[in-house]
Write a protein that holds these residues in place. Structure first.
Motif, PDB file in Angstrom:
ATOM      1  N   ARG B  71       0.650  -1.301   0.127  1.00  0.00           N
ATOM      2  CA  ARG B  71       0.052   0.025   0.030  1.00  0.00           C
ATOM      3  C   ARG B  71       0.765   1.217   0.158  1.00  0.00           C
ATOM      4  O   ARG B  71       0.601   2.094  -0.436  1.00  0.00           O
ATOM      5  N   SER B 447     -11.809  -9.398  -3.479  1.00  0.00           N
ATOM      6  CA  SER B 447     -10.984  -8.944  -4.293  1.00  0.00           C
ATOM      7  C   SER B 447     -11.010  -7.432  -4.577  1.00  0.00           C
ATOM      8  O   SER B 447     -10.128  -6.714  -5.119  1.00  0.00           O
ATOM      9  N   GLU B 448     -12.060  -6.761  -4.031  1.00  0.00           N
ATOM     10  CA  GLU B 448     -12.103  -5.329  -4.477  1.00  0.00           C
ATOM     11  C   GLU B 448     -11.171  -4.485  -3.593  1.00  0.00           C
ATOM     12  O   GLU B 448     -10.816  -5.025  -2.675  1.00  0.00           O
ATOM     13  N   VAL B 449     -10.828  -3.520  -4.310  1.00  0.00           N
ATOM     14  CA  VAL B 449      -9.784  -2.683  -3.867  1.00  0.00           C
ATOM     15  C   VAL B 449     -10.268  -1.407  -3.329  1.00  0.00           C
ATOM     16  O   VAL B 449     -10.786  -0.668  -4.260  1.00  0.00           O
ATOM     17  N   VAL B 450     -10.340  -1.149  -1.996  1.00  0.00           N
ATOM     18  CA  VAL B 450     -10.759   0.028  -1.582  1.00  0.00           C
ATOM     19  C   VAL B 450      -9.910   1.157  -1.566  1.00  0.00           C
ATOM     20  O   VAL B 450      -8.593   1.061  -1.536  1.00  0.00           O
ATOM     21  N   ILE B 451     -10.191   2.506  -1.677  1.00  0.00           N
ATOM     22  CA  ILE B 451      -9.238   3.405  -1.801  1.00  0.00           C
ATOM     23  C   ILE B 451      -9.304   4.248  -0.422  1.00  0.00           C
ATOM     24  O   ILE B 451      -8.616   5.319  -0.266  1.00  0.00           O
ATOM     25  N   PRO B 514      -4.941  -2.694 -14.145  1.00  0.00           N
ATOM     26  CA  PRO B 514      -5.212  -1.211 -13.787  1.00  0.00           C
ATOM     27  C   PRO B 514      -3.853  -0.540 -13.515  1.00  0.00           C
ATOM     28  O   PRO B 514      -3.566   0.616 -13.688  1.00  0.00           O
ATOM     29  N   LEU B 565      -2.244  -5.194  -7.689  1.00  0.00           N
ATOM     30  CA  LEU B 565      -3.168  -4.611  -6.749  1.00  0.00           C
ATOM     31  C   LEU B 565      -3.776  -6.133  -6.209  1.00  0.00           C
ATOM     32  O   LEU B 565      -4.655  -6.054  -5.270  1.00  0.00           O
ATOM     33  N   CYS B 567      -6.105  -7.856  -7.718  1.00  0.00           N
ATOM     34  CA  CYS B 567      -7.557  -7.235  -7.797  1.00  0.00           C
ATOM     35  C   CYS B 567      -8.179  -8.435  -8.513  1.00  0.00           C
ATOM     36  O   CYS B 567      -9.336  -8.750  -8.517  1.00  0.00           O
ATOM     37  N   LEU B 569      -8.256  -9.262 -11.656  1.00  0.00           N
ATOM     38  CA  LEU B 569      -8.869  -8.743 -13.018  1.00  0.00           C
ATOM     39  C   LEU B 569      -8.331  -9.414 -14.147  1.00  0.00           C
ATOM     40  O   LEU B 569      -8.910  -9.742 -15.072  1.00  0.00           O
TER      41      LEU B 569
END
Lengths: 350, 598
Positions: B71, B447-451, B514, B565, B567, B569
């Motif tokens: 991070r 798997s969602e990447v939070v900000i 991404p 990440l 993630c 994808l």
């Protein structure tokens, strides 16, 4: 369920001249099948627009109906867009272009949208040399209705159910050359090194710029026996030239070690540098381009690259002599100059 | 470049930055997911297995994992790994039922553990279930070592410490507290099969030659001794004006403790520039928050003593200069010396080892710095029966390093007692790699990447904490915040695994990634060339490239691990499952697992 594209990007992404990183040109997350060639083309368009420093509000993307025509949702979210009726994108593009000649028009269509339902519109927009880029994402099948053969499926090509196509295919590139298109190119979704410069050059071309991109349908047309599968295209692709597009006379320092080099200067001073690979082919000569395409076809090869370009192209506005100022920005005093102006005109007609 | 060998467990281990940086290699993302799922006892036990003191470390760890967190490279602030560990500890409930249950069948071997700090306690925990008779010696009246004597209660409540120390002692350890082991020779004559030395680095460094040191000695204290004396309640107050010398975490503990014992005007004076102080940034912040100024670039010159009473100290102002090699030199800036008033001075300028109780003729070799010669892998001294670990082995480090040493030393003791080879018979780490694919758009991890940016840990009111030495300052995350912080974890242990034989080179992964990690390119001989050829050049050389074998187009797939990440994808958009997200589990083998596999 987590199908969301993260917001983070590579922290070291370079910026273009406008100060944008490439993600500024991205669109929504694609809902096409995983591995669809169309997504690669979208990505090439994003890359091309980023490299050309295009201000997104200066571009309008237009499409018809089909898998291909969904893609404008997946690139250039900050640009104008019009998702029109099936096969009728050229009409909408013509109208928009007539009203505002200052925008860059970017049309996206598919083999069904162009070679079947939209064939009438397609041939006429070529004839008129409308200033736009027209990309066909060509996968040889109707992906959205579960993979029936389209009009561009090659004769003898086998579809997923094992059926062999009995009919002669429509070759969009040779058709475009035949009808007098002033920029005709062919490419493959899996080859961005070739596709990106082609897109950049097409956007700079003053007239109708056509790119036929073979774009495999992974779900319905990527089987053995298909002539539009990733494997088949890779084995049979034959490039006319490796190419480089240099906008507006930047210094070029490209060294080619073999083959003959040809530079095509465009109206605004941009240069297309072609490092020729195909023999007996002149990209400035329609006849020669036509022959090259037909020769390749007879050998079972798919000729890619820039096939034909007419650097002296005159677009529709030039042909019908519209005003230099976009029609949509003409004000009342310009449109109705008044009784005195009318008198003057009438006097001239006596 | 040659294709990456992903069968080597260390390749994917390195991708899990936090776990790799942790001396004990705690499977961090694994327990953070358990916290997010509300499985606090399970999260606690993953920690307990690996680092033995989750509640203690969740408050006091030096957290080498956090600067390593991915991070940091993607945004800025790492996941609050340490404080998430505390969330697991605070909400663990009854975990004792999940621990090994004694009494254990005796194996007839006896081991002496000298010093009851984290290293010895780790050895004890790992060996007890195997049936060893373990004798733990310490000169203090309770176990915990420096965790008890040096870490103030406002950072680590005694209840937390007691609980975790007792988890171990309850495994049937025979304790000998208030018992100073005065002679190694004597210990070796007893019938112990092996001896482990975990006596730490108990001697505080002094400034004996500074003028006034002798005259003012009534009010000049060595930081670690003073902290210990406060912890055992021998010292209950300090003067109003206090100077703390030193820039490490002990100095921070000294100044903050002073504030609680009556110090009103407490300041830290340090030789080096503020940014180069040894103390962790968060500890410096906490000190400043308690109105303690940190005065940097001041070198102590003398203690000022008048009529036998300490009045203060003088300092010389300096600035840091660096030579070509980057070596620092403190150069006087000129001008008059600076005087600071002080009723008491605490010296916290470092600590060192001291082994007065080990005779130099009992087979344990010492080097020219008076440090025992210890094997870095086996923790064995030159006397094959004696093992060292923690600060006692190579000087002062931290709790988590002591725990890591303890695990390895315990394995060695066990191997030694079974008369096997310390090097050849050591087991590899336990590793596992399992696909997380569950369906379309479904993965076995979130798997969602939070900000979200890092959440701050709430603190108790300063008015309360400064008047009560035992009142814990940090309150810990509440559960909703803990969940949100846990969601910031990028799941770096869910690996992107590539199978080149399945790849059709459609570019879907390249287009979707991404952070531009993936490139299909011609191969290059040298890694530096390949790094430059990537879609986004790989400039962070500490992060590896994942290179595939040659593909049908003669190209290779190269993935820069740097800012991936995780993630999913690439795997999501891969039509042929050439990419897959696979959970990598890496666990350091401990003495008890070691024994099970025998």
């Amino acid at each position: 369920m987590s199908y969301v594209k993260p917001k983070f990007r590579h922290p070291e992404l370079p910026k273009n001249k406008l100060g944008y990183t490439v993600d500024y040109y991205e669109g929504a997350l694609s809902t096409l099948c995983a591995g669809c060639g169309h997504d690669s083309i979208s990505s090439a368009i994003i890359q091309g627009c980023y490299e050309m420093n295009i201000e997104p509000h200066r571009l309008a993307k237009l499409s018809g109906i089909g898998c291909s025509s969904k893609t404008p949702a997946y690139f250039l979210s900050n640009s104008h867009g019009f998702n029109s009726v099936h096969g009728r994108m050229p009409s909408v593009a013509t109208g928009a272009n007539m009203a505002n000649r200052d925008l860059i028009y970017f049309g996206v269509s598919g083999d069904g949208d162009t070679a079947s339902i939209g064939m009438g519109q397609f041939v006429h927009v070529i004839r008129r040399n409308l200033n736009m880029t027209y990309i066909v994402m060509n996968n040889g099948c109707y992906g959205l209705t579960k993979g029936q053969d389209s009009a561009t499926a090659d004769e003898g090509s086998k579809n997923k159910t094992g059926q062999v196509n009995l009919f002669e295919s429509i070759d969009l590139a040779s058709l475009a050359i035949e009808l007098g298109a002033t920029f005709v190119a062919q490419s493959f979704s899996g080859d961005k090194t070739q596709l990106v410069p082609l897109i950049k050059a097409a956007m700079k071309h003053p007239g109708f710029a056509f790119i036929n991109v073979i774009s495999p349908c992974v779900t319905f047309n990527n089987n053995l026996g298909s002539t539009k599968s990733y494997d088949y295209v890779r084995e049979h692709v034959e490039a006319t030239a490796t190419m480089d597009f240099v906008p507006q006379m930047q210094e070029i320092s490209v060294s080619y070690d073999k083959g003959s080099q040809k530079q095509v200067k465009m109206h605004d001073g941009s240069l297309i540098t072609l490092n020729k690979l195909a023999e007996e082919w002149d990209p400035l000569n329609r006849q020669s381009a036509m022959n090259a395409v037909l020769n390749a076809k007879s050998k079972g090869e798919i000729l890619t690259g820039l096939l034909y370009v007419n650097p002296d192209s005159k677009d529709l506005h030039h042909l019908i002599q519209t005003s230099d100022k976009p029609l949509n920005s003409l004000v009342k005093s310009e449109l109705c100059p008044g009784a005195d102006a009318l008198k003057e005109i009438n006097a001239g007609l006596r | 470049m040659k294709p990456t060998d992903i069968k080597d467990p260390e390749y994917f281990h390195k991708v899990v930055d936090c776990q790799y940086a942790c001396p004990a290699h705690t499977p961090v993302p694994h327990y953070i997911r358990l916290i997010a799922e509300g499985k606090y006892p399970e999260a606690y036990m993953v920690n307990w297995d690996s680092n033995v003191f989750p509640g203690i470390l969740g408050r006091t760890c030096d957290r080498p994992c956090e600067p390593a967190c991915r991070r940091v490279r993607v945004e800025e602030e790492p996941v609050a790994i340490c404080r998430l560990k505390r969330v697991a500890a605070d909400n663990k409930g009854d975990v004792k039922r999940l621990m090994p249950q004694g009494p254990f069948k005796a194996n007839g071997k006896k081991v002496a553990l000298v010093g009851a700090g984290p290293a010895s306690l780790t050895v004890a925990r790992d060996l007890a279930p195997l049936g060893y008779e373990l004798h733990l010696f310490d000169e203090l009246k309770a176990g915990g070592g420096f965790m008890r004597s040096q870490i103030p209660s406002f950072r680590l409540p005694e209840t937390v410490l007691d609980e975790e120390v007792n988890f171990i002692l309850d495994l049937g350890i025979k304790t000998h507290f208030n018992h100073y082991v005065a002679s190694m020779k004597e210990l070796l004559t007893k019938d112990y099969d092996a001896v482990f030395v975990g006596t730490g680095a108990p001697r505080g460094r002094d400034l004996p030659d500074l003028p006034g040191r002798q005259e003012g000695k009534e009010n000049i204290h060595l930081g670690i001794n003073w902290l210990g004396s406060v912890a055992f309640e021998h010292t209950k107050k300090i003067g109003k004006n206090v100077i703390v010398l030193g820039g490490g975490n002990t100095a921070m503990d000294c100044c903050r403790t002073s504030r609680r014992l009556g110090g009103e005007n407490v300041k830290v004076v340090v030789r080096s520039p503020f940014a180069e102080m040894k103390a962790s940034p968060w500890e410096k912040e906490d000190a400043q928050h308690e109105d303690i100024p940190i005065i940097d670039n001041h070198v102590p010159k003398s203690f000022v003593v008048e009529n036998g009473k300490l009045k203060g100290m003088t300092f010389e102002k300096v600035k840091a200069e660096y030579d070509a090699a980057g070596k620092r030199k403190l150069v006087p800036v000129g001008g008059p010396d600076v005087f600071f008033e002080a009723d008491d001075v605490l010296i916290a300028v470092g600590q060192e080892n001291s082994f007065p109780w080990i005779e130099r003729d009992c087979g344990i070799e010492f080097d020219k710095w008076e440090m025992p010669v210890v094997d870095e892998k086996t923790f064995c001294s030159t006397n094959t029966k004696v093992f060292f670990g923690g600060d006692a082995a190579w000087g002062p480090k931290n709790v988590i390093t002591a725990v890591a040493h303890g695990h390895q030393a315990a394995i060695s003791v066990d191997i030694f007692c079974n008369k096997k080879d310390l090097v050849k018979d050591r087991l590899s780490p336990f590793v596992n790699l399992v696909s997380q694919k569950m369906g379309i758009h479904e993965w076995g991890y979130d798997s969602e990447v939070v900000i979200d940016q890092r959440y701050a840990v709430p603190q108790a009111d300063k008015k309360v904490t400064l008047t009560n030495r035992k009142k814990e300052v940090e309150l810990g995350f509440d559960l909703p915040t803990g969940f949100k912080e846990a969601e910031r974890c990028l799941n770096c242990d869910i690996q992107t695994v590539f199978t080149e034989t399945k790849c059709i080179e459609c570019d879907a992964c390249v287009d979707i990634c991404p952070t531009a990690c993936i490139t299909f390119t011609e191969n290059a001989e040298a890694e530096t060339d390949l790094r430059a050829m990537l879609k986004q050049p790989a400039t962070n050389k500490t992060q590896d490239l994942y290179v595939s074998d040659v593909l049908p187009t003669k190209r290779v797939m190269v993935k820069d691990e740097n800012v991936c990440l995780h993630c999913g994808l690439c795997a999501e958009r891969c039509p042929t499952a050439a990419w897959d997200m696979q959970k990598f589990f890496y666990n350091v083998t401990k003495a008890h697992t070691h024994a099970c596999s025998k």
